[in-house]
Enzyme design. Structure first.
Site, PDB file in Angstrom:
ATOM      1  N   SER A 170      -2.645  -9.615   7.139  1.00 28.74           N
ATOM      2  CA  SER A 170      -1.695  -7.834   7.735  1.00 28.74           C
ATOM      3  C   SER A 170      -0.398  -8.159   7.779  1.00 28.74           C
ATOM      4  CB  SER A 170      -2.485  -8.090   9.242  1.00 28.74           C
ATOM      5  OG  SER A 170      -2.606  -6.845   9.898  1.00 28.74           O
ATOM      6  N   GLY A 171      -0.317  -7.261   7.436  1.00 33.03           N
ATOM      7  CA  GLY A 171       1.001  -6.974   7.597  1.00 33.03           C
ATOM      8  C   GLY A 171       1.818  -7.847   5.952  1.00 33.03           C
ATOM      9  N   THR A 175      -1.037  -1.859   1.503  1.00 34.91           N
ATOM     10  CA  THR A 175      -0.488  -0.720   2.113  1.00 34.91           C
ATOM     11  C   THR A 175       0.433   0.109   1.008  1.00 34.91           C
ATOM     12  OG1 THR A 175      -2.224  -0.910   3.298  1.00 34.91           O
ATOM     13  CG2 THR A 175      -1.289   1.480   2.779  1.00 34.91           C
ATOM     14  N   ASN A 224       0.645  -5.556  12.404  1.00 35.12           N
ATOM     15  CA  ASN A 224       1.068  -4.307  11.515  1.00 35.12           C
ATOM     16  C   ASN A 224       1.432  -3.372  12.109  1.00 35.12           C
ATOM     17  OD1 ASN A 224       2.271  -2.653   9.765  1.00 35.12           O
ATOM     18  ND2 ASN A 224       0.690  -3.279   8.290  1.00 35.12           N
ATOM     19  N   SER A 227      -1.645  -0.965  10.117  1.00 28.45           N
ATOM     20  CA  SER A 227      -2.396  -1.369   9.791  1.00 28.45           C
ATOM     21  C   SER A 227      -3.698  -1.136   9.801  1.00 28.45           C
ATOM     22  CB  SER A 227      -3.007  -3.273  10.609  1.00 28.45           C
ATOM     23  OG  SER A 227      -3.738  -3.015  10.812  1.00 28.45           O
ATOM     24  N   SER A 228      -4.123  -0.870   8.128  1.00 33.33           N
ATOM     25  CA  SER A 228      -5.300  -0.307   7.717  1.00 33.33           C
ATOM     26  C   SER A 228      -6.522  -0.972   8.338  1.00 33.33           C
ATOM     27  CB  SER A 228      -5.393  -0.487   5.971  1.00 33.33           C
ATOM     28  OG  SER A 228      -4.447  -0.133   5.049  1.00 33.33           O
ATOM     29  N   GLY A 455      -7.359  -8.912   3.639  1.00 31.79           N
ATOM     30  CA  GLY A 455      -6.704 -10.387   3.516  1.00 31.79           C
ATOM     31  C   GLY A 455      -7.389 -11.149   4.379  1.00 31.79           C
ATOM     32  N   GLU A 457      -9.070 -13.780   7.300  1.00 31.78           N
ATOM     33  CA  GLU A 457      -8.803 -13.651   7.865  1.00 31.78           C
ATOM     34  C   GLU A 457      -9.023 -14.190   9.423  1.00 31.78           C
ATOM     35  OE1 GLU A 457      -9.506  -9.363  10.610  1.00 31.78           O
ATOM     36  OE2 GLU A 457      -7.222  -8.376   9.762  1.00 31.78           O
TER      37      GLU A 457
END
Ligand code: ATP
Ligand code: MG
Length: 728
Positions: A170-171, A175, A224, A227-228, A455, A457
């Site tokens: 994340s981050g 995206t 993030n 974040s998606s 990804g 986690e």
């Protein structure tokens, strides 16, 4: 011969707590009486270290001696597989050196490693796109656009479908990278085909899907700001002239829990704040909306605003994007009406009777309930009744029993989550309807897909969501390994090396543990279908059935008693807290509520619920290939699909779709935790390189290649390697 590898002056890497690795150098080496070699080193910190090894271990590259660093000239090599000494510290050093020179991208064979700059860099403009267009990998340095161009070339050359898999934590920049690639595809041809791209052109429509999905599916998290909270697979469809004719989107596992609860310093989905900030006075009056988002329980976490983000302006952008994909003003208002309804729903007060645990809602005086039900088109008294009481059907005889306050709150929030996820599904379906219309499908010759998926986690507490995400990553990793391994195999065959002896980490045992016949998912589903199933009974079941010799090294329970179970993933062990697994997996609302929703007087609500219900039953969001029929199919044997069974089948469809395309990999790396521009935290980067398989690939690639290779041999091999990789 072997000891000469560590001759005087040879540069090596020493592990270092702070910096990950630091340089060192051999100061003396001598062969001992017993045939072993004793080598003395000095590190950059002026520390002297003496180590011993056997000649055999040195020759086979199995010694515990520090890894060798590369000769000068390789500090900023564009492709890591060109390094004479392929080891972790060298890889890290090259990526670090390049980043320090503002070079974000590095190849690792077929993989493009991308390090997040956390600041705007002027390398994605239209001029740059035109520079990359029509050029080969070797001609310009590593870049997202090189990968985009390669995919586009391959599409034109062989009309073979292409997939670009963007991964990372994340981050890390997945995206953003996916958007730049989509922009490349949308504009690489625009110079030659169309002089100007009108705002309703199909390219524009494809790009407009981004702000829409971000508004409804992204949120601020602690990691993030944007974040998606879902996975996305988008196929950009091309005709026989390699022009874009449409797109097809699939989404995976939108995080539902966020609707009713967010951690401190996190937010709900952006769209709620956009609506509160950006609605017109008239809309505000219609929806009974307060501009102050802190008044809503679902939004009242500690952070309502994000630095440098203007929610009102973004609302305008979201509305424009919706219009571009054909969702008109009227439909938009219908969506916002439901969203406002959810905000009011969250404010419905649920208490318990003074003399008992039974839940009560003050249906006459609860203004939030009245407003929510008015917007949703549901009778307030009915809703209050079935939220506080459970209808039990015992052999045809119906009676009701009171729910506790907590249970009623769970039902209220469950309804909100369900409606929201139906809205999200409806949006995706609607976008697909306009972007992959019959006309587009008629003209579609091939596609380039971009997969932007969460990804691996590993948090302090991990739950159902992390379990599903990591399962998805295991599947993708498996595909990645077999892909890389196939390339390697071909190479070994060419060089007559016995590749069967080369050990590479196969994650099949972990996948079997999760999706096997009696694996975690099967047991989870079994327990979810039992009316008596609880999280406790689930963990008991997991422990009693999975502690077998077959799963021994993968499934671990002992550390956590009865609250968690641990899975040994390819990227590390993760313990999953069992709390909430069953409820999240069931993911549905009580039948009475489903009936209320499907008989609502709000036409649009009925429409979105219908989509949501059927998508759950369907294998998932519409077809991935032309040949498959559109539209929901009916449930097998009338079973309610669980969240994980829907996810499992959509992953299966995804991996099948991927397997018949050429795959390109982009691994995004987050260089520091504080989102600071150009700051590089080596241990953090290294752990990501390990988790995303970069180090692993290098290990597979270098297995069987001891460091005694001469430079010439290596150069020859690299040429062969890059030949193989580009030829594929
Ligand atoms: P998540 O899994 O949480 O969705 P992600 O990998 O999709 O994370 P992004 O949202 O793409 O991460 O990136 C996070 C932030 O990093 C962006 O909002 C942006 O500020 C910055 N960023 C990422 N890539 C770039 C880039 N190429 N140039 C400039 N900034 C970037
Ligand atoms: Mg993202």
């Amino acid at each position: 011969m072997a000891e000469s590898i560590y001759s005087n002056g040879t540069k090596v890497w020493f592990e270092d707590k702070e910096r990950g690795w630091i340089p060192g150098e051999v100061v003396s080496s001598s062969v001992q009486g017993d045939g072993s070699v004793e080598i003395a080193f000095i590190t950059e910190r002026q520390k002297e270290i003496t180590l011993k090894s056997t000649l055999k271990d040195i020759t086979n590259n199995t010694s515990k001696l520090p890894p060798l660093s590369n000769p000068s000239g390789y500090e900023q090599v564009e492709d890591l597989t060109h390094l004479p000494h392929l080891n972790e510290p060298s890889i890290l050093d090259v990526i670090h050196n390049r980043y320090a020179e503002r070079k974000l991208y590095t190849y690792s064979g077929i993989v493009l490693v991308a390090v997040n700059p956390f600041t705007d860099v002027p390398i994605y403009g239209q001029d740059i796109i035109q520079t990359y267009a029509g050029h080969k990998r070797e001609e310009l340095g590593p870049h997202l656009f090189t990968i985009a161009e390669e995919a586009y070339r391959a599409l034109q050359r062989d009309t073979k479908n292409q997939t670009i898999i963007v991964s990372g934590e994340s981050g890390a920049g997945k995206t953003e990278s996916a958007k730049y690639i989509m922009r490349y595809m949308a504009s690489v041809k625009s110079n030659t085909v169309r002089e100007t791209t009108s705002s309703t052109s199909v390219e524009h429509q494809v790009l407009a899907t981004n702000p829409i999905l971000e508004a409804f599916g992204n949120a601020k998290t602690s990691r993030n700001d944007n974040s998606s909270r879902f996975g996305k697979y988008i196929q950009i469809l091309f005709d026989d002239q390699s022009s874009i004719v449409g797109a097809r989107i699939r989404t995976y596992l939108l995080e539902r829990s966020r609707i009713s609860f967010q951690q401190r310093s996190e937010r709900n989905y952006h769209i709620f704040y956009q609506l509160c900030e950006g609605a017109s006075p008239e809309e505000r009056a219609n929806f009974g909306l307060d501009s102050d988002a802190t008044g809503y329980r679902y939004l009242s976490s500690s952070s309502i605003k994000i630095d440098n983000v203007n929610d009102a302006a973004n609302f305008t952008a979201t509305r424009q994007a919706l219009a571009i994909v054909g969702i008109d003003e009227e439909k938009q208002l219908a969506i916002f009406r439901l969203l406002a309804g959810l905000l009011h729903l969250g404010n419905v007060e649920i208490n318990h009777r003074r003399d008992a645990k039974d839940a009560i809602i003050d249906e006459k005086n609860d203004a939030a309930l009245q407003k929510a039900m008015e917007l949703l088109g549901i009778d307030a008294a009915e809703f209050a009744k079935c939220t506080t009481k459970r209808l039990i059907d015992a052999r045809g005889e119906k009676f009701s029993s009171a729910r506790t306050m907590d249970q009623s709150i769970g039902v209220r929030d469950g309804v909100a989550k369900f409606i929201y996820s139906c809205i999200f599904d409806w949006l995706v379906l609607r976008i697909n309807a306009s972007l992959s219309s019959n006309d587009a499908i008629q003209r579609e010759k091939s596609f380039i897909a971009v997969l932007d998926i969460y990804g691996f986690e590993h948090f302090r507490t991990n739950s159902f969501e992390q379990f599903c995400i990591n399962y998805a990553n295991e599947k993708l990793q498996q595909q990645f390994i077999s892909h890389v391994f196939k390339l390697e195999q071909a190479e070994y065959a060419l060089e007559a090396i016995d590749w069967t002896t080369i050990d590479f980490s196969d994650n099949q045992p972990c996948i079997d543990l999760i999706e096997g016949k009696l694996g975690i998912l099967a047991l989870l589903d079994e327990e979810s279908r039992l009316a008596t199933g609880t999280d406790e009974s689930l963990i008991d079941k997991l422990n009693s059935q999975l502690k077998t010799p077959e799963h021994k090294s993968i499934f671990k329970d002992h550390l956590h008693g009865n609250e968690a179970f641990t899975v040994a993933h390819y990227a590390g062990d993760v313990s999953y807290n069992i709390d909430g697994f069953l409820e999240k997996n069931r993911g549905t609302v009580p039948e009475e509520h489903k009936d209320l929703l499907t008989s609502s007087s709000n036409d649009f609500l009925r429409e979105v619920i219908d989509v949501g219900i059927n998508i759950g039953i369907d294998t998932h969001h519409g077809p991935v290939s032309k040949s498959k029929a559109v539209g929901p199919s009916k449930a097998v044997s009338g079973r309610k699909p669980t969240q994980c069974s829907v996810f499992k089948s959509s992953l299966l469809t995804l991996t099948e779709a991927l397997s018949v395309t050429d795959i390109h990999y982009i691994r995004c790396i987050k260089p520091n935790e504080s989102k600071r521009a150009w700051e590089f935290n080596s241990p953090l980067v290294l752990s990501q390189l390990r988790a995303c398989g970069v180090v692993e690939t290098v290990r597979i690639t270098s297995a069987g290649y001891p460091t005694r290779w001469t430079y010439e041999e290596f150069a020859a091999r690299s040429i062969l390697l890059s030949f193989l990789h580009t030829a594929h």
